[in-house]
Design an enzyme around this catalytic site. Structure first.
Site, PDB file in Angstrom:
ATOM      1  N   THR A  86       0.918  -1.246   0.093  1.00  9.76           N
ATOM      2  CA  THR A  86      -0.061  -0.097   0.042  1.00  9.76           C
ATOM      3  C   THR A  86       0.752   1.152  -0.098  1.00  9.76           C
ATOM      4  OG1 THR A  86      -0.418  -0.285   2.365  1.00  9.76           O
ATOM      5  CG2 THR A  86      -2.132  -0.942   0.937  1.00  9.76           C
ATOM      6  N   HIS A 240      -6.214  -5.355  -7.149  1.00 10.88           N
ATOM      7  CA  HIS A 240      -5.654  -4.181  -6.418  1.00 10.88           C
ATOM      8  C   HIS A 240      -6.869  -3.521  -5.596  1.00 10.88           C
ATOM      9  CE1 HIS A 240      -2.392  -5.043  -9.003  1.00 10.88           C
ATOM     10  NE2 HIS A 240      -3.186  -4.801  -9.914  1.00 10.88           N
TER      11      HIS A 240
HETATM   12  C1  LIG Z   1      -4.293   2.690   0.574  1.00  9.28           C
HETATM   13  C2  LIG Z   1      -3.927   1.724  -0.522  1.00  9.28           C
HETATM   14  C3  LIG Z   1      -2.862   1.946  -1.071  1.00  9.28           C
HETATM   15  C4  LIG Z   1      -2.730   0.971  -2.166  1.00  9.28           C
HETATM   16  N1  LIG Z   1      -1.247   1.221  -3.031  1.00  9.28           N
HETATM   17  C5  LIG Z   1      -1.172   0.072  -3.818  1.00  9.28           C
HETATM   18  C6  LIG Z   1       0.121   0.087  -4.326  1.00  9.28           C
HETATM   19  O1  LIG Z   1       1.164   0.993  -4.095  1.00  9.28           O
HETATM   20  N2  LIG Z   1       0.589  -0.803  -4.997  1.00  9.28           N
HETATM   21  C7  LIG Z   1      -0.269  -1.948  -5.420  1.00  9.28           C
HETATM   22  O2  LIG Z   1       0.105  -2.938  -6.344  1.00  9.28           O
HETATM   23  N3  LIG Z   1      -1.268  -1.928  -4.468  1.00  9.28           N
HETATM   24  C8  LIG Z   1      -1.918  -1.004  -3.969  1.00  9.28           C
HETATM   25  N4  LIG Z   1      -2.865  -1.187  -3.273  1.00  9.28           N
HETATM   26  C9  LIG Z   1      -3.871  -2.429  -3.307  1.00  9.28           C
HETATM   27  C10 LIG Z   1      -3.462  -3.453  -2.517  1.00  9.28           C
HETATM   28  O3  LIG Z   1      -1.944  -4.018  -2.755  1.00  9.28           O
HETATM   29  C11 LIG Z   1      -4.313  -4.448  -2.290  1.00  9.28           C
HETATM   30  O4  LIG Z   1      -4.415  -5.116  -3.352  1.00  9.28           O
HETATM   31  C12 LIG Z   1      -5.768  -4.420  -1.886  1.00  9.28           C
HETATM   32  O5  LIG Z   1      -5.657  -3.658  -0.784  1.00  9.28           O
HETATM   33  C13 LIG Z   1      -6.514  -5.622  -1.675  1.00  9.28           C
HETATM   34  O6  LIG Z   1      -7.723  -5.308  -0.982  1.00  9.28           O
HETATM   35  P1  LIG Z   1      -8.320  -5.326   0.361  1.00  9.28           P
HETATM   36  O7  LIG Z   1      -7.675  -3.809   0.888  1.00  9.28           O
HETATM   37  O8  LIG Z   1      -9.549  -5.284   0.346  1.00  9.28           O
HETATM   38  O9  LIG Z   1      -7.700  -6.288   1.171  1.00  9.28           O
HETATM   39  C14 LIG Z   1      -3.276  -0.146  -2.144  1.00  9.28           C
HETATM   40  C15 LIG Z   1      -4.569  -0.381  -1.412  1.00  9.28           C
HETATM   41  C16 LIG Z   1      -4.805   0.721  -0.532  1.00  9.28           C
HETATM   42  C17 LIG Z   1      -5.943   0.609   0.121  1.00  9.28           C
END
Ligand SMILES: Cc1cc2nc3c(=O)[nH]c(=O)nc-3n(C[C@H](O)[C@H](O)[C@H](O)COP(=O)(O)O)c2cc1C
Length: 345
Positions: A86, A240
């Site tokens: 994240t 994501h």
């Molecule tokens: C605040 C936030 C920032 C995120 N930043 C990234 C990131 O920099 N790179 C990425 O591949 N996924 C990013 N994601 C997606 C997460 O890696 C992940 O796939 C997702 O949070 C999974 O869903 P969940 O939050 O419902 O568990 C982000 C998610 C959130 C909530």
């Protein structure tokens, strides 16, 4: 100082941490953390998919030897659950990304540091005590990607302006004109982020990186097969967190197909919408070897700082253990699809 017993009674579910996070965070940060892309249907379907499956217990099984340990890529983790990458996690709490790294070390679970992370990679790696994975954000100029991969023990550093403004992306300074401002360095970095990746790029990363290579964001079975043929070691089936594309399918939609096609030759993992140990067990029983969540631990941190992060992980761990006991399957390795049934609303 947070009273851990009080925290346990105040935060029984991840939803309790989410509600508290909503109260504590500025609206703009909460919406960024909690929200999804477009009409937010992909976000919604990630959650709803877990409501449409139930688990069918097998009773009278001997339940000795409850164990959630899981070996992935030659390392043993305490449970098949990890922290998704994240970016800009420190918006939730100063030092959030280091908290995630420390919590992962203490719980012995994987923590993926985002390439858009704020904390210096070296610091996060040290805090995680070997439990960190790193997510590369590829760049337009392949030389920078090369550097990031080669240095990835690790050269990527970002410093955050404490008084607001943009982070200083120190690794990018070398590529900016001499004397460029922090803002100019950040703009350079954002111009270099290269969303349009192809399989040729994957082949190049495979040549560049001798360690385990994982692709995150795969959903189609043919893409999973192609990843395998490119020598990729694992995939994270992911949309994501519904943050990129509102028409994305829920991540369980193609999981079993992907597992059937490549699951015996690569590590298939999944994230998106998991908010409890029982959600995790559904995905594991459908064939995921390890599941992740991005928001659970960030809700915890936003609500109660590091103690909230630890509590989020504890809620998932206890939930996995209770669910395994409930269904009469004391070990992760014993999970299979026969435990799962669709549960029409
Ligand atoms: C605040 C936030 C920032 C995120 N930043 C990234 C990131 O920099 N790179 C990425 O591949 N996924 C990013 N994601 C997606 C997460 O890696 C992940 O796939 C997702 O949070 C999974 O869903 P969940 O939050 O419902 O568990 C982000 C998610 C959130 C909530």
């Amino acid at each position: 100082m947070v009273d851990i017993e009080k925290l346990r009674s105040n935060a029984v579910l991840i939803e309790d941490l989410r509600r508290k996070a909503r109260k504590r965070l500025p609206r703009i940060v909460y919406d960024w953390l909690d929200g999804g892309a477009g009409d937010e249907r992909a976000l919604e379907v990630n959650r709803r998919q877990y409501a449409s499956y139930g688990l069918l217990p097998r009773y009278l099984a001997a339940l000795e030897g409850l164990s959630t340990t899981t070996a992935i890529f030659g390392k043993t983790y305490a449970m098949p659950y990890g922290i998704s990458p994240t970016g800009f996690g420190d918006l939730c709490w100063p030092g959030a990304e280091l908290m995630l790294a420390r919590a992962a070390a203490s719980a012995q679970i994987p923590f993926v540091l985002s390439g858009a992370g704020i904390v210096a990679l070296e610091k996060a790696a040290a805090a995680s005590q070997g439990f960190m994975w790193y997510q590369l954000y590829p760049t337009r100029d392949p030389r920078i990607t090369d550097d990031l991969v080669r240095l990835s023990h690790p050269g990527w550093t970002m410093r955050f302006y404490r008084n607001g403004g943009v982070p200083l992306m120190e690794n990018w300074v070398a590529y900016a004109p001499r004397g460029a401002s922090k803002g100019a360095v950040a703009r350079l970095a954002s111009q270099h982020y290269h969303a349009a990746q192809t399989w040729d790029d994957v082949a190049a990363y495979r040549r560049l990186w001798q360690g385990n290579l994982v692709l995150k964001g795969i959903q189609h079975v043919e893409d999973a097969a192609r990843a395998l043929s490119h020598g990729v070691d694992g995939i994270i089936v992911s949309n994501h967190g519904g943050r990129q594309f509102d028409k994305a399918l829920g991540t369980l939609a193609t999981l079993t197909q992907v597992v059937d096609r490549v699951g015996d030759r690569m590590i298939v993992m999944l994230d998106g919408g998991i908010r409890s140990g029982s959600d995790a067990v559904v995905a594991l029983a459908l064939g995921a070897r390890l599941v992740f969540s991005g928001r659970c631990t960030l809700y915890g941190i936003s609500a109660y700082g590091e103690a909230g992060c630890m509590r989020a992980i504890e809620i998932i761990r206890e939930g996995i253990e209770e669910t395994l006991m409930q269904i009469g399957c004391p070990q992760i390795a014993g999970l299979n699809r026969d435990f799962v049934r669709e549960r029409p609303a």
